[in-house]
Design an enzyme around this catalytic site. Structure first.
Site, PDB file in Angstrom:
ATOM      1  N   CYS A 123       0.024  -3.469  -0.556  1.00 39.36           N
ATOM      2  CA  CYS A 123       0.020  -2.110  -1.099  1.00 39.36           C
ATOM      3  C   CYS A 123       1.020  -1.213  -0.370  1.00 39.36           C
ATOM      4  O   CYS A 123       0.841  -0.915   0.812  1.00 39.36           O
ATOM      5  CB  CYS A 123      -1.399  -1.545  -1.001  1.00 39.36           C
ATOM      6  SG  CYS A 123      -1.534   0.201  -1.402  1.00 39.36           S
ATOM      7  N   CYS A 158      -0.437   2.087   0.996  1.00 37.04           N
ATOM      8  CA  CYS A 158      -1.267   1.806   2.179  1.00 37.04           C
ATOM      9  C   CYS A 158      -0.399   1.712   3.419  1.00 37.04           C
ATOM     10  O   CYS A 158      -0.755   2.254   4.471  1.00 37.04           O
ATOM     11  CB  CYS A 158      -2.037   0.497   1.994  1.00 37.04           C
ATOM     12  SG  CYS A 158      -3.185   0.498   0.618  1.00 37.04           S
TER      13      CYS A 158
END
Length: 181
Positions: free
Chosen positions: A103, A106
């Site tokens: 991600c 993230c």
């Protein structure tokens, strides 16, 4: 400003499994044998002494700055369940940071959450990789549909949630949780 996040289509597919496999984002899976490694990741060395952890049996991930971070990398689904139950049963403050290695948002917010965990050492931050084996049902029950997702607990109760990599909201939420404790 648009929220930066990654959808978890593997948990709640909106299209048929055959068509989803071609459009799904690549995911790296970490498979830790639960019998061989039931506890979180090993303790990383630190040159500075740290305050006593909220859960002494759990390891910590230390930041590169002076002073200890209260970020704990959750190493297994069993550890996650144990930590969540302990936070709820003992009415503790905590932040659960749901993330994934694949991600982008993230990875973008990771330095900030690490900084905040050092800035507010009385609030443990539990970093949970959503691709960990055995977490799918638990994540669905907690309504974690996208990453990054942050769940804030005060006195063992979930008091807030941030979905996406929104730095300003994260800073405000951590400050508010700190004021409550």
């Amino acid at each position: 400003m648009a929220r930066r996040l990654c959808r978890l289509s593997r948990l709640f597919p909106l299209v048929s499994p055959a068509s989803a496999s071609t459009s799904a984002a690549p995911k790296l899976h970490h498979h830790l044998p639960s019998a061989a490694n039931p506890s979180p990741a090993p303790r990383l060395p630190s040159s500075a002494p740290s305050p006593s952890p909220a859960f002494p049996s759990l390891s910590r991930l230390f930041s590169s700055s002076a002073g200890g971070s209260t970020m704990v990398v959750v190493g297994s689904a069993d550890s996650f369940s144990s930590i969540l139950n302990k936070v709820q049963d003992e009415k503790l403050p905590a932040v659960f940071y749901y993330t994934a290695v694949w991600c982008g948002p993230c990875r973008a917010i990771a330095p900030l959450i690490s900084k905040l965990s050092t800035q507010y050492p009385s609030i443990p931050v539990y970093k949970v990789d959503i691709d960990m084996e055995g977490l799918t049902n638990k994540l669905g029950g907690l309504k974690v549909y996208s990453v990054p997702t942050f769940h804030f607990y005060h006195k063992g109760e979930k008091t807030g949630e941030i979905v996406g990599a929104d730095a300003k909201k994260l800073e405000v939420a951590m400050e508010n949780l700190h004021k409550l404790n």
